[in-house]
Design an enzyme around this catalytic site. Sequence first.
Site, short mmCIF file in Angstrom:
data_model
loop_
_atom_site.label_atom_id
_atom_site.label_comp_id
_atom_site.label_asym_id
_atom_site.label_seq_id
_atom_site.Cartn_x
_atom_site.Cartn_y
_atom_site.Cartn_z
CB SER A 595 -8.09 0.32 3.95
OG SER A 595 -8.58 -1.20 3.82
CG ASP A 670 -1.25 -2.46 0.95
OD1 ASP A 670 -1.56 -3.27 1.42
OD2 ASP A 670 -1.94 -0.91 1.19
CG HIS A 702 -2.94 -2.31 4.21
ND1 HIS A 702 -3.66 -1.05 2.52
CD2 HIS A 702 -4.07 -2.45 5.17
CE1 HIS A 702 -5.00 -1.14 3.47
NE2 HIS A 702 -4.40 -1.70 4.46
#
Length: 745
Positions: A595, A670, A702
């Site tokens: 991320s 995601d 995600h």
Amino acid sequence: MNNLKLSFLFCLFISSISIAQTKEITLEDIWKNRTFSTEHMDVLHSMANGQQYSVLNFNRVERSTSIDIYDYKTLEKVKTLVSSANLDEIPYFTNYTFSDDETMVLLATEEEAIFRRSSLGKYFVYNVKTKTLQSVSDFKIQEPTFSPNGKFIAYGYQNNLYYKNLETDEVTQITFDGKKNEIINGITDWVYEEEFSFVRAFDWNSGSNKIAFIRFDETNVPEFSMDVYGNTLYQTQHVFKYPKAGEANALVSLHIFDAETGKTEEVKVNKAYNDFYIPRIKWTNNPDVLSAQYMNRHQNELDLWFVNAAKNTSNLVLAETDKAYIDVTFNLTFLKDNSFIWTSEKDGYNHIYHYDKTGKLINQVTKGNWEVTDYYGFDEKTKTIFYQSVENGSINRDVYSIKLNGRNKKRLTKTEGTNQAAFSADFSYFINTFSSATTPYEYTLNSASSGNLIKSIKDNDKLSQKLADYKTSKKEFSTIHVNGNDLNMWMIKPADFDENKKYPLFMYQYSGPGSQQVANRWNSANDYWYQMLAQKGYIIVCVDGRGTGFKGANFKKVTQNELGKYEVEDQIAAAKKLGELPYIDASRIGIWGWSFGGFMSSNCLFKGNDVFKMAIAVAPVTSWRFYDTIYTERYMTTPQENPTGYDENSPINHVDKLKGDFLLVHGTADDNVHAQNAMRLTEALIQANKQFDWAMYPDKNHGIYGGNTRLHLYTKMSNFIDENLGDKIEEPKKEIKENTSKIKG
């Protein structure tokens, strides 16, 4: 003969120890067999009498769940309040909530996730006295919530708000204009849920006759779509509203529904707002007075309003501003006199403040160059506040008590590591959850007045004994001085570490604003992976650079308008300094992150191409232009206002610098960091004629998990590390210069 026998047994014991300590951690241990799972206390609730607590237990034999009541003093089980084994309608339930008087329990079943925090489920009310079960609805709903008097339950369904009379079974629809991807009533939109961390956007007043709620008009918010491939011949699409940086947000408005009249009125405050958020609403102890927090789009101005529903008036009681941004928290507590407790960073560190009901400051309760990290509550009888802080070092957490007037502060927890408290309703006890880098979770009963240990409740000694069979290494905490700052760091070396050899270095970081990865707490799954890598001969390091949390506002907010600039500089500088150590091979340094961490690792490899040999980026943001309004603009303002801040730190614009080996990973479903980020970076790399490896995980969000997904992902990453960093460990050279003095620890 006896001596010979003893000698034989001793040799056998030593032999068994040496065998046990050579057992190696595998990816299957971590991601498939759940070898290192820990025991927890699930859904802990302190009963109103202050002498008992409840937990959710799962019976593996019967495959049923139960709510069991325990006594604080004895820790003995008092009774089973309800078990799904005795309920024909419910095979098992996954969560529970008591009514205020604890005569009824709301049981959650058939829960299915929507986004990170939101879910749909079927709910039942269990009557403790009559032992009967009542369905809340025949369909799946969101956020069912008891009224304070326990007679009603309000909930969201298909973007509208309803409430049910539990005595008559009558359902009343409050709103009628809800429509997917247009209007939402009482439930947050995607970006509020993700970035303001709440889903239930409605609240009952203490009189159980009014419901305040936020309405979201998403009509003008651009839509984002994701293909869902599934198992059928044609894929489907998931389409939802997602406001990217600089684009239109949902228009929000605040409303109050009066159950006695059946009317809903929109709240109008005495200030003209142009583009704004309402990140929190909460009724005060006065059933006619609602508190509402309003925030400008830049999130550097926060207003606390008191709205009088009876008089239709509003009063601004508190206004805070900041040069960078203000973090929204849940730390607003109203006392009996409607004075309130509030946390703020306004003196440079997060601290507790006490204001009267008009917003006049009574006193700053806590002070010092350290952060309050959690607020636990206020005991009216003793005028005592209970909280958690990092006063004992930014990587540690301790529980404290302090008087409302700021005097008589006590550290209640004694052991260095991470301590987290759950207090009894009368604040006579607290259950402390403790862990450290060397101690798995321990649950103990403690005195709230002194902090002294009363009894142990649950530990993970079995896990500790199991880990003793494996070849593991200590996580060493220290600081590293780079770019004028002492940055927190941990290091894991191979168990058979030889300072006369040279080892490849693999760095992990996240680096997002206010985050922390260098913390004295028990292992996550990744920590076991790092132990596995250490077994292979890697040194693993994590450094929390500028922009991370719990070291004051200036340290955290220095990255304002330049996300990825100072954070990358710190990781590159740290890698260079670590590469100077005699036992680290500076030609074999890698970095990875997920991320925000993937955004960082990409930039580190591109901008630090003379330092990093390889990088792995999982689900990375590759341009902040692709990410949502609330998070991105909090730190960057809008792309229209700050185009260079967005573009100069975007990995997409630095692909021409790639020299090392790069693995890019993303899930196609995601909803948070869209696969668009990976696709745009991929196209840029292709057009720059840069070779790289990548993996797309179909229909994974995600978190990239489910089935064998994590095992596959971590196998791929482990292989990539071995291929690009994992040459044989160098044998010692004749002359080795000592260079460890630059690193503290």
